[in-house]
Design a protein around this motif. Structure first.
Motif, PDB file in Angstrom:
ATOM      1  N   GLN A 208     -16.055  -9.539  -4.804  1.00  0.00           N
ATOM      2  CA  GLN A 208     -13.983  -9.059  -5.299  1.00  0.00           C
ATOM      3  C   GLN A 208     -13.690  -7.673  -5.501  1.00  0.00           C
ATOM      4  N   ARG A 209     -14.861  -6.517  -5.895  1.00  0.00           N
ATOM      5  CA  ARG A 209     -14.638  -5.593  -6.582  1.00  0.00           C
ATOM      6  C   ARG A 209     -14.377  -4.336  -5.102  1.00  0.00           C
ATOM      7  N   MET A 210     -13.417  -3.711  -6.132  1.00  0.00           N
ATOM      8  CA  MET A 210     -13.034  -2.973  -5.296  1.00  0.00           C
ATOM      9  C   MET A 210     -12.434  -1.929  -5.905  1.00  0.00           C
ATOM     10  N   GLY A 211     -12.515  -0.267  -5.377  1.00  0.00           N
ATOM     11  CA  GLY A 211     -12.080   0.403  -5.793  1.00  0.00           C
ATOM     12  C   GLY A 211     -10.935   0.914  -6.038  1.00  0.00           C
ATOM     13  N   VAL A 212     -10.440   1.466  -6.911  1.00  0.00           N
ATOM     14  CA  VAL A 212      -8.645   1.679  -8.044  1.00  0.00           C
ATOM     15  C   VAL A 212      -8.007   2.929  -6.093  1.00  0.00           C
ATOM     16  N   GLN A 213      -8.746   3.602  -5.683  1.00  0.00           N
ATOM     17  CA  GLN A 213      -8.019   4.097  -5.035  1.00  0.00           C
ATOM     18  C   GLN A 213      -7.786   3.274  -3.255  1.00  0.00           C
ATOM     19  N   GLN A 214      -9.318   2.836  -3.046  1.00  0.00           N
ATOM     20  CA  GLN A 214      -8.939   1.854  -2.002  1.00  0.00           C
ATOM     21  C   GLN A 214      -7.597   0.485  -2.619  1.00  0.00           C
ATOM     22  N   TRP A 215      -7.467   0.388  -3.845  1.00  0.00           N
ATOM     23  CA  TRP A 215      -6.259  -0.861  -3.910  1.00  0.00           C
ATOM     24  C   TRP A 215      -5.661  -0.388  -3.643  1.00  0.00           C
ATOM     25  N   ALA A 216      -5.268   1.148  -4.257  1.00  0.00           N
ATOM     26  CA  ALA A 216      -4.251   1.599  -4.045  1.00  0.00           C
ATOM     27  C   ALA A 216      -3.684   1.960  -2.563  1.00  0.00           C
ATOM     28  N   MET A 217      -4.235   2.320  -1.233  1.00  0.00           N
ATOM     29  CA  MET A 217      -4.342   2.153  -0.510  1.00  0.00           C
ATOM     30  C   MET A 217      -4.429   1.408   0.176  1.00  0.00           C
ATOM     31  N   ARG A 218      -4.824  -0.284  -0.149  1.00  0.00           N
ATOM     32  CA  ARG A 218      -4.300  -1.404   0.185  1.00  0.00           C
ATOM     33  C   ARG A 218      -2.785  -1.437   0.168  1.00  0.00           C
ATOM     34  N   CYS A 219      -2.321  -1.804  -1.367  1.00  0.00           N
ATOM     35  CA  CYS A 219      -0.835  -1.706  -1.464  1.00  0.00           C
ATOM     36  C   CYS A 219      -0.024  -1.275  -0.680  1.00  0.00           C
ATOM     37  N   MET A 220      -0.007  -0.431  -0.603  1.00  0.00           N
ATOM     38  CA  MET A 220       0.756   0.647   0.279  1.00  0.00           C
ATOM     39  C   MET A 220       0.571   0.582   1.851  1.00  0.00           C
ATOM     40  N   ASP A 221      -0.477  -0.301   2.154  1.00  0.00           N
ATOM     41  CA  ASP A 221      -0.056  -1.101   3.887  1.00  0.00           C
ATOM     42  C   ASP A 221       0.980  -1.461   4.108  1.00  0.00           C
ATOM     43  N   GLY A 222       1.792  -2.354   3.593  1.00  0.00           N
ATOM     44  CA  GLY A 222       2.651  -3.354   3.803  1.00  0.00           C
ATOM     45  C   GLY A 222       3.963  -2.470   3.514  1.00  0.00           C
ATOM     46  N   ILE A 223       3.462  -1.339   2.927  1.00  0.00           N
ATOM     47  CA  ILE A 223       4.864  -0.516   2.916  1.00  0.00           C
ATOM     48  C   ILE A 223       4.736   0.293   4.099  1.00  0.00           C
ATOM     49  N   PHE A 224       3.450   0.760   4.559  1.00  0.00           N
ATOM     50  CA  PHE A 224       3.658   1.783   5.739  1.00  0.00           C
ATOM     51  C   PHE A 224       3.770   0.949   7.175  1.00  0.00           C
ATOM     52  N   ARG A 225       3.509  -0.516   7.155  1.00  0.00           N
ATOM     53  CA  ARG A 225       3.967  -0.541   8.155  1.00  0.00           C
ATOM     54  C   ARG A 225       4.970  -0.941   8.502  1.00  0.00           C
ATOM     55  N   SER A 226       5.991  -1.823   7.573  1.00  0.00           N
ATOM     56  CA  SER A 226       7.559  -1.371   7.295  1.00  0.00           C
ATOM     57  C   SER A 226       8.295   0.023   7.758  1.00  0.00           C
ATOM     58  N   TYR A 227       7.392   0.708   7.381  1.00  0.00           N
ATOM     59  CA  TYR A 227       8.092   2.444   7.786  1.00  0.00           C
ATOM     60  C   TYR A 227       7.759   2.455   9.470  1.00  0.00           C
ATOM     61  N   MET A 228       6.900   2.523   9.661  1.00  0.00           N
ATOM     62  CA  MET A 228       6.598   2.467  11.110  1.00  0.00           C
ATOM     63  C   MET A 228       7.392   1.342  11.954  1.00  0.00           C
ATOM     64  N   GLU A 229       7.778   0.640  11.457  1.00  0.00           N
ATOM     65  CA  GLU A 229       8.705  -0.095  12.695  1.00  0.00           C
ATOM     66  C   GLU A 229       9.600   0.477  12.693  1.00  0.00           C
ATOM     67  N   THR A 230      10.595   0.922  11.725  1.00  0.00           N
ATOM     68  CA  THR A 230      11.613   1.921  12.311  1.00  0.00           C
ATOM     69  C   THR A 230      11.388   2.980  13.495  1.00  0.00           C
ATOM     70  N   LYS A 231       9.834   2.900  13.753  1.00  0.00           N
ATOM     71  CA  LYS A 231      10.000   4.182  14.582  1.00  0.00           C
ATOM     72  C   LYS A 231      10.336   5.853  14.117  1.00  0.00           C
ATOM     73  N   PRO A 232       9.658   5.864  13.301  1.00  0.00           N
ATOM     74  CA  PRO A 232      10.095   7.553  12.791  1.00  0.00           C
ATOM     75  C   PRO A 232      10.210   8.750  13.318  1.00  0.00           C
ATOM     76  N   LEU A 233       9.339   8.825  14.079  1.00  0.00           N
ATOM     77  CA  LEU A 233       9.203   9.577  15.363  1.00  0.00           C
ATOM     78  C   LEU A 233       9.842   9.161  16.834  1.00  0.00           C
TER      79      LEU A 233
END
Length: 242
Positions: A208-233
């Motif tokens: 279950q061990r994970m690097g700090v940077q990898q954990w930070a990217m995992r925590c930002m996955d939900g925010i990134f998916r919500s942001y992409m649902e708004t179709k910013p491009l």
């Protein structure tokens, strides 16, 4: 035969030379300069009037820590001389070495939580996280996140002490603990059931061990998916073929 000069006359002559040199360079002499008034605020004037006095009330004292046999193992003097570390980060490193030496001497990897370190150091969680980032940035510790299997949360950290933190004669291995010569060699740690449970626990934690940077990217996955649902491009002009 050497002539002895009067120190007072020599000082007066040197002062006259300095005054003439300043005058020849076009600047006013030191005696002719007008003092520049420094504006003082009310707080500044109150500080000048009361800075030499003792405080009316002393700082409340906390109870002294209880006497225990815990101690900090020998560490490298590099951590004390490193200008990139704060005093709090050095204290945090010594506390990590104390806890690791007590319970996890062989692998030098301490499972701990930020809340526990905050209570042990008497600091807030954000300050302890800043201490860990400093130690990890300078190469004294390596921090991994232990991911929970039941929720998208972390259950703690595994702080591994690295070689720059250790003394040269203990860099590869700490000395073993002293045992009681009159005690039986059989103990709970050597029993089959306890050993298998401990082995399974360590194996589960390792998976279950994970690097700090990898954990930070995992925590930002939900925010990134919500942001992409708004179709910013969608509002950008189409790219025409060349």
């Amino acid at each position: 035969m050497t002539m002895q000069t009067d120190p007072q006359a020599a000082f007066i002559e040197s002062a006259a030379r300095l005054k003439n040199r300043i005058a020849s360079q076009g600047g006013p002499a030191s005696s002719e300069r007008e003092p520049v008034p420094v504006p003082r605020t009310e707080r500044g004037r109150r500080s000048l009037n009361t800075c030499h006095r003792y405080a009316q009330t002393e700082r409340p004292r906390k109870p002294a820590p209880r006497d225990s046999r815990a101690y900090v193992p020998e560490l490298a003097a590099r951590i004390e001389d490193d200008p990139n570390l704060s005093d709090g980060a050095r204290r945090c490193a010594r506390k990590l070495a104390e806890l690791t030496y007590r319970a996890h001497r062989d692998d030098r990897a301490l499972p701990v939580t930020v809340t526990y370190l905050a209570k042990a150091l008497g600091r807030c969680r954000r300050t302890v996280q800043r201490y860990l980032r400093q130690l990890e940035r300078e190469g004294y510790v390596a921090v991994d996140v232990v991911v929970s299997q039941r929720a998208r949360m972390c259950v703690g950290l595994i702080v591994r002490l690295l070689s720059p933190l250790m003394a040269a004669h203990h860099r590869h291995r700490w000395p073993g603990s002293l045992g009681n010569p009159g005690a039986t060699p059989e103990s709970l740690n050597q029993s089959k059931g306890y050993y298998s449970k401990a082995k399974d626990y360590h194996a589960r934690v390792e998976s279950q061990r994970m690097g700090v940077q990898q954990w930070a990217m995992r925590c930002m996955d939900g925010i990134f998916r919500s942001y992409m649902e708004t179709k910013p491009l969608a509002g950008l002009p189409p790219v025409l073929p060349a």
